[in-house]
Design a protein around this motif. Structure first.
Motif, PDB file in Angstrom:
ATOM      1  N   PHE A  10      35.303  34.289  48.801  1.00  0.00           N
ATOM      2  CA  PHE A  10      36.012  35.088  49.751  1.00  0.00           C
ATOM      3  C   PHE A  10      35.066  36.562  50.159  1.00  0.00           C
ATOM      4  N   ARG A  11      34.827  36.988  48.759  1.00  0.00           N
ATOM      5  CA  ARG A  11      34.005  38.336  48.883  1.00  0.00           C
ATOM      6  C   ARG A  11      32.583  37.941  49.518  1.00  0.00           C
ATOM      7  N   THR A  63      43.528  49.509  44.654  1.00  0.00           N
ATOM      8  CA  THR A  63      42.841  48.315  45.241  1.00  0.00           C
ATOM      9  C   THR A  63      43.100  47.129  44.524  1.00  0.00           C
ATOM     10  N   SER A  64      43.824  47.192  43.132  1.00  0.00           N
ATOM     11  CA  SER A  64      44.191  45.822  42.644  1.00  0.00           C
ATOM     12  C   SER A  64      45.715  45.894  42.019  1.00  0.00           C
ATOM     13  N   SER A  65      46.284  45.055  41.359  1.00  0.00           N
ATOM     14  CA  SER A  65      47.392  45.115  40.798  1.00  0.00           C
ATOM     15  C   SER A  65      47.572  43.982  39.561  1.00  0.00           C
ATOM     16  N   ASP A  71      39.903  42.650  43.971  1.00  0.00           N
ATOM     17  CA  ASP A  71      39.793  44.043  45.096  1.00  0.00           C
ATOM     18  C   ASP A  71      40.561  43.452  46.297  1.00  0.00           C
ATOM     19  N   LEU A  72      41.683  44.241  46.543  1.00  0.00           N
ATOM     20  CA  LEU A  72      42.413  43.736  47.725  1.00  0.00           C
ATOM     21  C   LEU A  72      41.714  44.040  48.951  1.00  0.00           C
ATOM     22  N   VAL A  94      37.613  45.441  54.199  1.00  0.00           N
ATOM     23  CA  VAL A  94      38.652  46.655  54.824  1.00  0.00           C
ATOM     24  C   VAL A  94      38.128  47.934  53.982  1.00  0.00           C
ATOM     25  N   THR A  95      37.029  47.835  53.059  1.00  0.00           N
ATOM     26  CA  THR A  95      36.679  48.697  52.162  1.00  0.00           C
ATOM     27  C   THR A  95      36.453  49.997  52.877  1.00  0.00           C
TER      28      THR A  95
END
Length: 254
Positions: A10-11, A63-65, A71-72, A94-95
């Motif tokens: 996806f990235r 940006t993460s969990s 990276d969200l 969306v960075t």
């Protein structure tokens, strides 16, 4: 495909619905709101647990969990940007839009129980068609919380009449990812006029002898954003989910 491998794709720019991706790994909806709305959204989710089962919440600006080590901002296949409730852009990164005050919520997704449906012999039509699941805004109102209100959104899967009980039994064992259906049968009872015109996703064929079965859907938070018109929000493109580091089996109850 592992979650890391899927997120890397996806990235790199792959954009497609994630149903069937990374079998066995839990998928989640994303909604990111300014910090001053985070409590109201948590209250909205607590009052509406079927469509808004919260799996994880980030610190402001994170940006993460623990549930999502990627990276969200980049590792979902698609995002929607809202300003004052209006959809202003659909992007794959969306960075540049992520803010230090954004709190991200990962909300359970019904894609999580689709492998279990297939294992039970229940067909999943959008898998067969290679399309997105159809999703509909309904006439059923969620319980409001503070400034947040909106309609229940549902996903629909056609099920042979003789297998509806199996579909209910299988999905009821996944309460953290919407659980059992909210409605079986006549779409008009939910205020849905035309199954061939979903509000999100793609239409699928309902064949002779099949019954439309409706599950609560994690796009409901975005419907609340559109109704309540907060100044800014980021959501996933419907059907283009966050693939987490949790396993589907983590959310299976006996």
């Amino acid at each position: 495909m592992t979650p890391d491998e899927a997120r890397a794709r996806f990235r790199s720019g792959v954009k497609e619905p994630t149903a069937g991706w990374s079998a066995g790994w839990t998928q989640a909806n994303l909604i990111a709101l300014p910090r001053d709305l985070a409590y109201e959204f948590l209250l909205f989710a607590q009052r509406n647990p079927k469509p808004c089962p919260v799996l994880d919440v980030t610190e402001p600006g994170a940006t993460s969990s623990p549930l999502f080590s990627g990276d969200l901002r980049t590792d979902l296949p698609g995002y929607r940007i809202y300003e004052h409730g209006e959809l202003v852009a659909e992007v794959d990164d969306v960075t540049d839009l992520w803010r230090e005050d954004l709190v991200a919520f990962l909300v359970g997704c019904s894609f999580t129980f689709e492998a279990a449906l297939l294992e039970a012999g229940v067909p999943v039509r959008h898998h067969e068609a290679g399309s997105n699941v159809p999703m509909y805004s309904t006439s059923v109102e969620c319980r409001p919380a503070g400034s947040l209100s909106g309609p229940l959104v549902v996903s629909m899967r056609p099920v042979p009449a003789g297998q509806v009980a199996d579909a209910v039994r299988v999905t009821s064992r996944y309460p953290a990812v919407h659980g059992a259906p909210v409605h079986v049968g006549d779409p008009a009872a939910l205020g849905i006029r035309d199954l061939d015109a979903p509000d999100f996703g793609d239409p699928v064929e309902v064949r002779s002898g099949e019954v439309p079965v409706f599950w609560a859907c994690g796009v409901t938070p975005q419907a609340a954003v559109m109704r309540s018109r907060p100044p800014f929000a980021i959501g996933h493109a419907p059907g283009h989910m966050a693939i987490t580091d949790a396993r589907d089996s983590d959310y299976l109850v006996p």
